[in-house]
Motif scaffolding. Structure first.
Motif, PDB file in Angstrom:
ATOM      1  N   GLY A   1      71.674   6.268  29.493  1.00 56.92           N
ATOM      2  CA  GLY A   1      70.417   5.575  29.759  1.00 56.92           C
ATOM      3  C   GLY A   1      70.201   5.197  31.204  1.00 56.92           C
ATOM      4  O   GLY A   1      69.526   4.197  31.488  1.00 56.92           O
TER       5      GLY A   1
ATOM      6  N   ALA B   1      68.174   5.438  34.275  1.00 55.11           N
ATOM      7  CA  ALA B   1      66.796   5.876  34.511  1.00 55.11           C
ATOM      8  C   ALA B   1      66.689   6.684  35.801  1.00 55.11           C
ATOM      9  O   ALA B   1      67.451   6.492  36.745  1.00 55.11           O
ATOM     10  CB  ALA B   1      65.878   4.662  34.584  1.00 55.11           C
TER      11      ALA B   1
ATOM     12  N   THR C   1      65.818   9.577  31.462  1.00 53.04           N
ATOM     13  CA  THR C   1      67.146   9.008  31.665  1.00 53.04           C
ATOM     14  C   THR C   1      68.167  10.142  31.717  1.00 53.04           C
ATOM     15  O   THR C   1      67.897  11.267  31.274  1.00 53.04           O
ATOM     16  CB  THR C   1      67.539   8.033  30.545  1.00 53.04           C
TER      17      THR C   1
END
Length: 389
Positions: free
Chosen positions: A150, A152, A138
């Protein structure tokens, strides 16, 4: 074999794909829009004040773009730097004559207005605006909506390993066809360059994309057929002028470029592997400015201008550096007319595109192989002169 140790660095770009949620994607899109509106304002101010140096341009634009476009301090700095880099590239192209001669219509058009940026043009990030969590796959990235955590990302195993071990400097946020990418700079130490035991000459062409002095020919027949088919398809779709035709054109754009790049990557890998296996260096033609020098009939111009010889040469260059293979560029003048056996130069030696028959010694060979052997000889001579003890 003697080794010459060189303490240099190979700079590569690794591309990873971001997998944002719809909310994250909306924030990233809003950020690019804001950054590029700010870049257009900075470009106009630079053009008006004739101020193109980073530090000087900040005085005219920094406070204004921070206030008007809600940019963080570091993001505003990167916007100004992006504009300065764009003008530096423009001025270099003007100086090199790539945008026409002074007084030409094309050059006047370019010089009469400021640079503009697309709404989704790439935006650079540094470590203050972007952090990587390699274990979790991430990133944490700044946006105008706040810090996104976060987000990805994914990529090939080789690229992810390089990214984790060798990333240095900035990364560019890129949106292409609705997909999000990060282009990160990595620095890899090159292999020690081996002292070459001779040279592998490479003749670049259109009928044969690359021909080696050992007689291996990489045919361009399939690539040229694909390009011709795509060109005809584009012509028919552009003539229709319907929404469905425009949608198909949009879906197919860059497909040919990706195909050509893949062909060039495979050819470059085979050439470098052969040179590494045999302990030889690679001699390439210096084809800079060939499109301006060569005069062709109109039907042939499309073929020449779609010929990606520069890309193939650059692929061979960086792959050779990573493998420790020496590369030298030579003057290509008369390599197709010179006999590789006796050295006689005569335009009548080249009887056809494929056939070479020396009018002096009757030596016969495939024309591209003969040219590649001449390039190999010039590479060996050039290396001996430039690396004389």
């Amino acid at each position: 074999m003697d080794l010459k140790v060189m303490c240099s660095i190979v700079r590569l770009v690794v591309r990873v794909r971001l997998l944002p949620t719809p909310e994250q994607a909306a924030a990233l899109e809003a950020t690019l829009h804001a950054a590029n509106r700010a870049a257009n304002l900075v470009a106009a101010l630079a053009f008006r004040h004739r101020c193109f140096r980073n530090f000087d341009l900040r005085k005219h634009s920094y406070d204004r773009i921070k206030a008007e476009f809600v940019l963080a301090a570091q993001a505003a700095q990167h916007v100004i730097k992006k504009v300065c880099d764009a003008y530096r590239t423009l001025h270099a192209n003007l100086a090199a004559g790539n945008l026409g001669e002074p007084g030409s219509a094309r050059r006047i058009k370019v010089e009469s207005k400021p640079i503009s940026f697309r709404p989704l043009a790439a935006q650079p990030y540094d470590d203050r605006c972007l952090s990587w969590q390699h274990q979790a796959r991430t990133v944490s990235i700044w946006t105008t909506a706040g810090r996104l955590k976060g987000v990805a990302f994914t990529g090939s195993a080789e690229h992810l390993a390089l990214l984790a071990a060798c990333r240095r400097g900035e990364s560019d946020l890129v949106c292409r066809d609705g997909m999000w990418f990060l282009h990160a700079c990595v620095e890899v130490a090159d292999a020690p360059t081996a002292r070459p035991d001779g040279f592998l000459g490479i003749d670049l062409g259109i009928a044969n994309i690359a021909t080696t002095s050992t007689g291996i020919r990489h045919s361009g027949k399939h690539l040229n057929a694909v390009r011709h088919r795509n060109r005809e398809l584009r012509r028919r779709l552009q003539a229709k002028r319907t929404k469905s035709a425009r949608r198909l054109l949009k879906r197919r754009r860059r497909k040919e470029a990706r195909f050509a790049a893949n062909v060039n990557h495979r050819i470059a890998k085979q050439i470098v592997t052969e040179a590494e296996r045999t302990g030889r260096g690679i001699a390439l033609e210096d084809l800079q400015g060939i499109r301006e020098r060569v005069r062709l009939r109109k039907p042939q111009r499309v073929t020449l201008h779609s010929w990606s010889f520069h890309q193939l040469g650059s692929f061979i260059g960086y792959k050779a550096v990573r493998a420790g293979v020496a590369v030298i560029h030579v003057d290509p003048a008369y390599t197709s007319q010179q006999c590789s056996h006796c050295g006689h130069v005569d335009k009548n030696n080249r009887t056809s595109q494929e056939t070479f028959v020396c009018t002096s010694c009757d030596f016969a060979e495939h024309a591209d192989v003969n040219a590649a052997r001449n390039i190999a000889s010039r590479g060996a001579a050039g290396w001996a002169v430039s690396h004389a003890a």
